[in-house]
Motif scaffolding. Sequence first.
Motif, PDB file in Angstrom:
ATOM      1  N   VAL A 113      42.917  37.827  46.473  1.00 46.02           N
ATOM      2  CA  VAL A 113      41.696  37.333  47.105  1.00 46.02           C
ATOM      3  C   VAL A 113      42.038  36.025  47.810  1.00 46.02           C
ATOM      4  N   PRO A 114      41.820  35.924  49.117  1.00 44.82           N
ATOM      5  CA  PRO A 114      42.152  34.677  49.817  1.00 44.82           C
ATOM      6  C   PRO A 114      41.227  33.531  49.410  1.00 44.82           C
ATOM      7  N   SER A 115      41.766  32.319  49.439  1.00 38.62           N
ATOM      8  CA  SER A 115      41.007  31.109  49.078  1.00 38.62           C
ATOM      9  C   SER A 115      40.267  31.279  47.755  1.00 38.62           C
ATOM     10  N   PRO A 116      40.969  31.586  46.661  1.00 41.17           N
ATOM     11  CA  PRO A 116      40.279  31.844  45.387  1.00 41.17           C
ATOM     12  C   PRO A 116      39.491  30.651  44.866  1.00 41.17           C
ATOM     13  N   GLU A 117      39.937  29.411  45.191  1.00 42.46           N
ATOM     14  CA  GLU A 117      39.213  28.227  44.730  1.00 42.46           C
ATOM     15  C   GLU A 117      37.803  28.192  45.298  1.00 42.46           C
ATOM     16  N   ARG A 118      37.634  28.754  46.497  1.00 43.67           N
ATOM     17  CA  ARG A 118      36.303  28.797  47.113  1.00 43.67           C
ATOM     18  C   ARG A 118      35.535  30.041  46.688  1.00 43.67           C
ATOM     19  N   ARG A 119      36.227  31.162  46.542  1.00 43.32           N
ATOM     20  CA  ARG A 119      35.568  32.427  46.234  1.00 43.32           C
ATOM     21  C   ARG A 119      34.951  32.453  44.842  1.00 43.32           C
ATOM     22  N   VAL A 120      35.463  31.638  43.917  1.00 41.30           N
ATOM     23  CA  VAL A 120      34.881  31.639  42.567  1.00 41.30           C
ATOM     24  C   VAL A 120      33.406  31.239  42.591  1.00 41.30           C
ATOM     25  N   LYS A 121      32.978  30.565  43.648  1.00 42.32           N
ATOM     26  CA  LYS A 121      31.590  30.111  43.742  1.00 42.32           C
ATOM     27  C   LYS A 121      30.691  31.110  44.476  1.00 42.32           C
ATOM     28  N   ALA A 174      38.917  28.348  31.355  1.00 49.31           N
ATOM     29  CA  ALA A 174      38.576  29.679  31.853  1.00 49.31           C
ATOM     30  C   ALA A 174      38.413  29.673  33.371  1.00 49.31           C
ATOM     31  N   THR A 175      37.867  28.596  33.921  1.00 45.99           N
ATOM     32  CA  THR A 175      37.702  28.502  35.377  1.00 45.99           C
ATOM     33  C   THR A 175      39.057  28.447  36.068  1.00 45.99           C
ATOM     34  N   ASP A 176      39.991  27.687  35.503  1.00 49.19           N
ATOM     35  CA  ASP A 176      41.343  27.622  36.081  1.00 49.19           C
ATOM     36  C   ASP A 176      42.012  28.999  36.030  1.00 49.19           C
ATOM     37  N   ARG A 177      41.848  29.689  34.914  1.00 50.13           N
ATOM     38  CA  ARG A 177      42.457  31.015  34.775  1.00 50.13           C
ATOM     39  C   ARG A 177      41.788  32.021  35.711  1.00 50.13           C
ATOM     40  N   THR A 178      40.510  31.804  36.002  1.00 44.03           N
ATOM     41  CA  THR A 178      39.799  32.680  36.932  1.00 44.03           C
ATOM     42  C   THR A 178      40.376  32.568  38.333  1.00 44.03           C
ATOM     43  N   VAL A 179      40.680  31.336  38.758  1.00 44.44           N
ATOM     44  CA  VAL A 179      41.301  31.152  40.077  1.00 44.44           C
ATOM     45  C   VAL A 179      42.637  31.890  40.130  1.00 44.44           C
ATOM     46  N   ASP A 180      43.419  31.804  39.054  1.00 44.80           N
ATOM     47  CA  ASP A 180      44.694  32.517  39.009  1.00 44.80           C
ATOM     48  C   ASP A 180      44.479  34.035  39.043  1.00 44.80           C
ATOM     49  N   ALA A 181      43.427  34.507  38.342  1.00 46.27           N
ATOM     50  CA  ALA A 181      43.140  35.948  38.308  1.00 46.27           C
ATOM     51  C   ALA A 181      42.774  36.455  39.701  1.00 46.27           C
ATOM     52  N   LEU A 182      41.986  35.691  40.452  1.00 45.90           N
ATOM     53  CA  LEU A 182      41.630  36.091  41.818  1.00 45.90           C
ATOM     54  C   LEU A 182      42.851  36.046  42.729  1.00 45.90           C
ATOM     55  N   ARG A 183      43.723  35.082  42.488  1.00 44.82           N
ATOM     56  CA  ARG A 183      44.947  35.015  43.287  1.00 44.82           C
ATOM     57  C   ARG A 183      45.830  36.232  43.016  1.00 44.82           C
ATOM     58  N   GLN A 184      45.867  36.687  41.769  1.00 46.48           N
ATOM     59  CA  GLN A 184      46.665  37.859  41.413  1.00 46.48           C
ATOM     60  C   GLN A 184      46.201  39.125  42.125  1.00 46.48           C
ATOM     61  N   LEU A 239      28.477  44.562  39.143  1.00 47.73           N
ATOM     62  CA  LEU A 239      28.511  43.110  39.050  1.00 47.73           C
ATOM     63  C   LEU A 239      27.091  42.547  38.941  1.00 47.73           C
ATOM     64  N   ASN A 240      26.958  41.424  38.258  1.00 54.22           N
ATOM     65  CA  ASN A 240      25.661  40.769  38.095  1.00 54.22           C
ATOM     66  C   ASN A 240      25.328  40.015  39.380  1.00 54.22           C
ATOM     67  N   PRO A 241      24.258  40.404  40.091  1.00 50.07           N
ATOM     68  CA  PRO A 241      23.945  39.745  41.372  1.00 50.07           C
ATOM     69  C   PRO A 241      23.469  38.303  41.215  1.00 50.07           C
ATOM     70  N   LEU A 242      23.094  37.896  39.992  1.00 46.43           N
ATOM     71  CA  LEU A 242      22.549  36.556  39.775  1.00 46.43           C
ATOM     72  C   LEU A 242      23.594  35.567  39.265  1.00 46.43           C
ATOM     73  N   SER A 243      24.847  36.014  39.169  1.00 38.08           N
ATOM     74  CA  SER A 243      25.908  35.153  38.648  1.00 38.08           C
ATOM     75  C   SER A 243      27.076  35.156  39.634  1.00 38.08           C
ATOM     76  N   THR A 244      27.729  34.008  39.777  1.00 33.82           N
ATOM     77  CA  THR A 244      28.890  33.947  40.661  1.00 33.82           C
ATOM     78  C   THR A 244      30.009  34.825  40.110  1.00 33.82           C
ATOM     79  N   VAL A 245      30.865  35.302  41.012  1.00 34.49           N
ATOM     80  CA  VAL A 245      31.968  36.149  40.554  1.00 34.49           C
ATOM     81  C   VAL A 245      32.920  35.357  39.678  1.00 34.49           C
ATOM     82  N   GLY A 246      33.027  34.058  39.943  1.00 36.05           N
ATOM     83  CA  GLY A 246      33.898  33.227  39.111  1.00 36.05           C
ATOM     84  C   GLY A 246      33.426  33.171  37.676  1.00 36.05           C
ATOM     85  N   ARG A 247      32.128  33.002  37.480  1.00 39.85           N
ATOM     86  CA  ARG A 247      31.614  32.942  36.114  1.00 39.85           C
ATOM     87  C   ARG A 247      31.783  34.290  35.405  1.00 39.85           C
TER      88      ARG A 247
END
Length: 325
Positions: A142-150, A129-139, A104-112
Amino acid sequence: MSAPLLEVENLSIALSQGGKSYKAVEDVSFAIASGETLGLVGESGCGKSITALAVMGLLRQPLSLGGGRITLDGGDIHNLPPAKLRQLRGKRIAMIFQEPMTALNPLSTVGRQIAEMFVLHAGAGWSEATDRTVDALRQVHVPSPERRVKDFPHQLSGGMRQRVMIAIALACSPDLLIADEPTTALDVTVQAEIVDLMQELCAAKGTAILMISHDLGLVANMCRRVAVMYAGRIVEQQAADEIFERPQHPYTRGLIASLPRLGARIVHGRQRLQEISGVVPAITAFPAGCRFRPRCQRATDICQSNDPPPTPLPEDGLVRCHHHG
């Protein structure tokens, strides 16, 4: 087996060192059908990971393709130009690497990093893409995906980073997933969760899996067929049930015999495990004849003078040994 999704034929990978070229991988062939899971096992240094990198088109100097053919759905992919390979990676073939902290890129958020997959391969805008990322983390649970994307990778545990890697790999529903030791750095409980998650998501998407692992228990549980690799070659390939119940190659038998067993004799409070003497030879010093000969208790003169050819076994299996069975 049905028509293969991925077919690797007579693959060779060369290593350039000191003005010389050595074959790190030689004459490797296997195929994976859609929805199938193939296990690739063997000791460290036998060529499993660089075989996977070759399929992904990620070999870098001093490694290079030395021959063979790699096809996806019947189309050659080993000689594709870099731009075509980038379109293929992530969309049709994806890979989970051994250590997510370095992948993983340490300089970029996991959401990006997940959202990039939808932008590059699905034509989505960044908002979608950001909305789909939250869904991907939920799949991937990952708990609280809306927060974890950051979050950045260092803010996540090892298990969560591996879930992010799975989310990236499966974001665009690839036809083939290459999982290179996906549970190595995780504790046993998290390992089981990650394996169940991979099986669940890949079954839902119909994704084929190339599972690279040292964990024979994991391979026995996940894989329909198993290929055993030693010193840059596949020495045995069979259905999983056959390979664990009736292994043909002495190396395969040694690997299976080294597993701990319930009910085995305990001496001084410990279970004594069997071992294979010696180590995998360096690619600069492969022995003549059978490469497993220096470690094999059944070796004879023919093993030293003649390289064992692949011998067909039932159900598209093979074994490389003069004294198999």
